[in-house]
Design a protein around this motif. Structure first.
Motif, PDB file in Angstrom:
ATOM      1  N   THR A 372      10.191 -23.724  36.901  1.00 12.62           N
ATOM      2  CA  THR A 372      10.055 -25.032  37.550  1.00 12.62           C
ATOM      3  C   THR A 372       9.748 -24.888  39.030  1.00 12.62           C
ATOM      4  OG1 THR A 372      11.579 -26.028  35.962  1.00 12.62           O
ATOM      5  CG2 THR A 372      11.201 -27.216  38.015  1.00 12.62           C
ATOM      6  N   PHE A 373      10.498 -24.025  39.710  1.00 14.33           N
ATOM      7  CA  PHE A 373      10.259 -23.849  41.138  1.00 14.33           C
ATOM      8  C   PHE A 373       8.978 -23.069  41.411  1.00 14.33           C
ATOM      9  CE2 PHE A 373      14.724 -25.055  41.497  1.00 14.33           C
ATOM     10  CZ  PHE A 373      14.666 -25.913  42.579  1.00 14.33           C
ATOM     11  N   ALA A 374       8.533 -22.259  40.459  1.00 14.45           N
ATOM     12  CA  ALA A 374       7.231 -21.604  40.615  1.00 14.45           C
ATOM     13  C   ALA A 374       6.112 -22.636  40.632  1.00 14.45           C
ATOM     14  CB  ALA A 374       7.017 -20.599  39.493  1.00 14.45           C
ATOM     15  N   VAL A 375       6.191 -23.626  39.733  1.00 21.82           N
ATOM     16  CA  VAL A 375       5.205 -24.712  39.739  1.00 21.82           C
ATOM     17  C   VAL A 375       5.310 -25.520  41.028  1.00 21.82           C
ATOM     18  CG1 VAL A 375       4.459 -26.810  38.558  1.00 21.82           C
ATOM     19  CG2 VAL A 375       5.175 -24.827  37.227  1.00 21.82           C
ATOM     20  N   LYS A 384       6.018 -18.821  53.612  1.00 20.08           N
ATOM     21  CA  LYS A 384       7.349 -18.239  53.790  1.00 20.08           C
ATOM     22  C   LYS A 384       8.439 -19.290  53.670  1.00 20.08           C
ATOM     23  CE  LYS A 384      10.190 -15.623  57.067  1.00 20.08           C
ATOM     24  NZ  LYS A 384      10.245 -14.978  58.409  1.00 20.08           N
ATOM     25  N   VAL A 385       8.263 -20.430  54.336  1.00 19.46           N
ATOM     26  CA  VAL A 385       9.291 -21.469  54.328  1.00 19.46           C
ATOM     27  C   VAL A 385       9.470 -22.051  52.931  1.00 19.46           C
ATOM     28  CG1 VAL A 385       9.877 -23.750  55.219  1.00 19.46           C
ATOM     29  CG2 VAL A 385       8.964 -22.026  56.760  1.00 19.46           C
ATOM     30  N   PHE A 391      13.646 -20.451  46.588  1.00 18.22           N
ATOM     31  CA  PHE A 391      14.623 -19.446  46.169  1.00 18.22           C
ATOM     32  C   PHE A 391      16.048 -19.975  46.294  1.00 18.22           C
ATOM     33  CE2 PHE A 391      17.626 -16.145  47.497  1.00 18.22           C
ATOM     34  CZ  PHE A 391      17.609 -15.325  46.380  1.00 18.22           C
ATOM     35  N   PHE A 392      16.376 -20.577  47.432  1.00 13.63           N
ATOM     36  CA  PHE A 392      17.748 -21.048  47.648  1.00 13.63           C
ATOM     37  C   PHE A 392      18.092 -22.209  46.710  1.00 13.63           C
ATOM     38  CE2 PHE A 392      17.332 -19.110  52.008  1.00 13.63           C
ATOM     39  CZ  PHE A 392      18.293 -18.135  51.796  1.00 13.63           C
ATOM     40  N   ASN A 393      17.154 -23.120  46.500  1.00 12.76           N
ATOM     41  CA  ASN A 393      17.436 -24.242  45.602  1.00 12.76           C
ATOM     42  C   ASN A 393      17.539 -23.778  44.156  1.00 12.76           C
ATOM     43  OD1 ASN A 393      17.283 -27.206  46.858  1.00 12.76           O
ATOM     44  ND2 ASN A 393      15.954 -25.866  48.053  1.00 12.76           N
ATOM     45  N   ASN A 398      21.334 -22.774  39.610  1.00 10.43           N
ATOM     46  CA  ASN A 398      21.951 -21.873  38.635  1.00 10.43           C
ATOM     47  C   ASN A 398      23.416 -21.595  38.969  1.00 10.43           C
ATOM     48  OD1 ASN A 398      19.838 -20.553  36.600  1.00 10.43           O
ATOM     49  ND2 ASN A 398      18.791 -20.912  38.532  1.00 10.43           N
ATOM     50  N   PHE A 399      23.740 -21.529  40.257  1.00  8.53           N
ATOM     51  CA  PHE A 399      25.115 -21.264  40.650  1.00  8.53           C
ATOM     52  C   PHE A 399      26.043 -22.384  40.191  1.00  8.53           C
ATOM     53  CE2 PHE A 399      28.635 -21.155  43.753  1.00  8.53           C
ATOM     54  CZ  PHE A 399      29.056 -19.853  43.542  1.00  8.53           C
TER      55      PHE A 399
END
Length: 550
Positions: A372-375, A384-385, A391-393, A398-399
């Motif tokens: 999902t985040f790749a899309v 970079k941002v 990555f963090f979201n 998942n956490f």
């Protein structure tokens, strides 16, 4: 514990008071900084003359807002007003052909504003994805759509396609990327729905009707094709009672929101201040934390107003568009963090829910969130941002599942069941407090800059520890409890607790032993003697509001 767990009123009054005072205190710091630094050299590019009769300058750092609601508002209003006029005439004369009229007007409006070469570019993408959809292979449709979308994010494809736009005006850049990006997402939705259709294909005319609906073409939001197809081709155009009144109220609220934001720009320069790192280093912790929070709230307000205006017009066309984004103030879990419900619905339908299933298995959830985040990275443009934000979201989402799995294990689950619902709500709010600020810090990366996010994190966790950290977390805890109380009241409206039955009369002394229920079925009193039965029956009935909700 249940969402309907209540807290004492005096405790809620305390939370609301603390939250109100903290917001006023933080806003006063931002106002003071804005007033004392209005003539600062670093502010000159973005702080322009505004209300001269009040002697106030205006924060114009958000070029998108200035462009929509100042420079080009007449052009946008003219185009949308024409759409509303023709749509109304068509709905009165030939409601069965209204989707075709929407397409013709949208096509002419795009042609007029961007040129015939741009229309040709859009049509080429539509034809490409329509052709791929005829194969009825979902993975191929999605892969083709993402590759096509990537051509607008990398060179030399971007420059080559940008040459298809005629004219040179300030709005060209925004309209080009907005129209192309949303077109690809709509075409992918059409292609995937065509793959799922049994017994034939949708015609390419339906794709053109779907794509060239003018209110959604440049600005969004995205409505998936299955919903648009059903609503746009509906011939029964009757409205619900007082529906037009609610649409008028919604339009009035959007107008008041525009005026309020415009006024706020003249008194608090919360968009310009974060760009001046030297000034930020000399500000108080309250001012820095307040700036981070206000920037996120403003981004929600902007999205709510922009999508709200479009949604008002689409509701006049008898459509049910995606709801406005949920306010950042109301978010304390990653699962609900989205500023665009249209994109969120698209991602959930075609990627997240499709791969994640019930979202209760760790590996499936991890794969679904990564895809999902790749899309999303392709949609926003890889840099970079954006990669850090994704990555963090993704980790945060998942956490949350890992934490829920951990606390559902023994003996932790038994500990929570042993405590009262109010205490369970307080403990959960403590964890949600940390979650809230991780969401704030992660989203500042995209809305502001990496340097500003680092500065806020240092002030909140290192330099301001322990005084600032504890106070800010306590205020955030109060905010979480206020949000939970609002959710509790809404849950009681949506799903009210059942009224327990009245206790029956006590049986005669010679009756056989009976089982008498004075509460809902979860709590029963078993009597083995007539005296016990009479005592149980004499107990007063439990009020509905006092029944614990599972």
């Amino acid at each position: 514990m249940g969402i309907k767990a209540a807290l004492p009123k005096y405790e809620l009054y305390l939370y609301n008071t603390v939250l109100g005072l903290a917001m006023v205190w933080s806003a006063s710091w931002i106002f003071e900084v804005s007033s004392s630094n209005a003539n600062r050299k670093a502010f000159k590019p973005s702080v322009k003359p505004g209300w001269y009769y009040f002697g106030r300058k205006m924060d114009t750092a958000d070029s998108e807002w200035v462009m929509w609601f100042s420079t080009f508002r007449e052009h946008i209003l003219f185009a949308l007003s024409g759409h509303v006029l023709f749509a109304k005439i068509c709905s009165l004369l030939a409601p069965q052909h209204r989707s075709l009229v929407y397409m013709v007007y949208g096509l002419l409006a795009v042609w007029t504003s961007m040129g015939w070469t741009y229309v040709t570019l859009i049509l080429s993408h539509c034809i490409l994805l329509y052709s791929v959809s005829l194969v009825k292979m979902r993975w191929l449709c999605l892969l083709t759509g993402l590759c096509t979308l990537a051509t607008f994010k990398c060179e030399p494809f971007v420059s080559w396609q940008a040459d298809f736009v005629e004219g040179d005006f300030n709005l060209r850049h925004v309209l080009f990327y907005g129209g192309c990006g949303f077109t690809i997402m709509r075409c992918v939705s059409f292609a995937l729905e065509n793959c799922d259709r049994s017994g034939g294909h949708y015609s390419i005319l339906e794709l053109l009707k779907y794509n060239f609906y003018l209110p959604f073409f440049y600005f969004g939001p995205i409505m998936t094709f299955d919903k648009f197809y059903v609503q746009a081709n509906r011939s029964d155009l009757s409205r619900k009672e007082r529906e037009l009144w609610h649409i008028s109220v919604q339009g009035g609220v959007q107008l008041l929101g525009i005026i309020a934001v415009d006024a706020l720009f003249h008194f608090m320069y919360f968009l310009t201040i974060p760009t001046d790192i030297k000034l930020l280093r000399h500000l108080s912790d309250w001012a820095v934390v307040g700036l981070a929070y206000v920037n996120l709230v403003y981004d929600w307000v902007k999205a709510a107003i922009m999508f709200g205006v479009i949604n008002t017009i689409s509701r006049l066309d008898h459509l049910d568009p995606p709801k406005p984004p949920k306010c950042i103030t109301m978010l304390y879990v990653f699962a609900e963090t989205h500023f665009d419900r249209g994109i969120n619905d698209w991602l959930c339908k075609y990627v997240y829910d499709y791969l994640g299933g019930k979202h209760d298995k760790v590996l499936e959830e991890l794969m679904a969130t990564v895809c999902t985040f790749a899309v999303t990275v392709v949609w926003l443009g890889p840099c970079k941002v954006v990669l850090l934000w994704a990555f963090f979201n993704c980790f945060g989402l998942n956490f949350e599942l890992w934490t829920a799995k951990f606390f559902s294990m023994e003996p932790l689950a038994s500990f929570e069941m042993a405590m009262s619902e109010a205490m369970s709500r307080r403990i959960r709010a403590i964890f949600n407090t940390f979650n809230f600020w991780t969401i704030v810090l992660y989203n500042i990366l995209v809305l502001n800059s990496l340097d500003f996010a680092k500065l806020v994190a240092k002030r909140l966790l290192l330099k301001g520890f322990p005084i600032t950290t504890v106070i800010v977390l306590f205020v955030t805890y109060c905010l979480i409890q206020v949000i939970k109380e609002r959710e509790r009241r809404q849950a009681l409206i949506d799903d009210p607790d059942p009224v327990p039955p009245l206790a029956p009369a006590p049986p005669p002394a010679t009756a056989a032993p009976a089982t008498i229920s004075t509460t809902p079925p979860t709590a029963t009193v078993s009597s083995s003697t007539p005296a016990a039965a009479a005592a149980a029956a004499a107990q007063p009935a439990v009020e509905p509001g006092k029944v614990k909700a599972e």
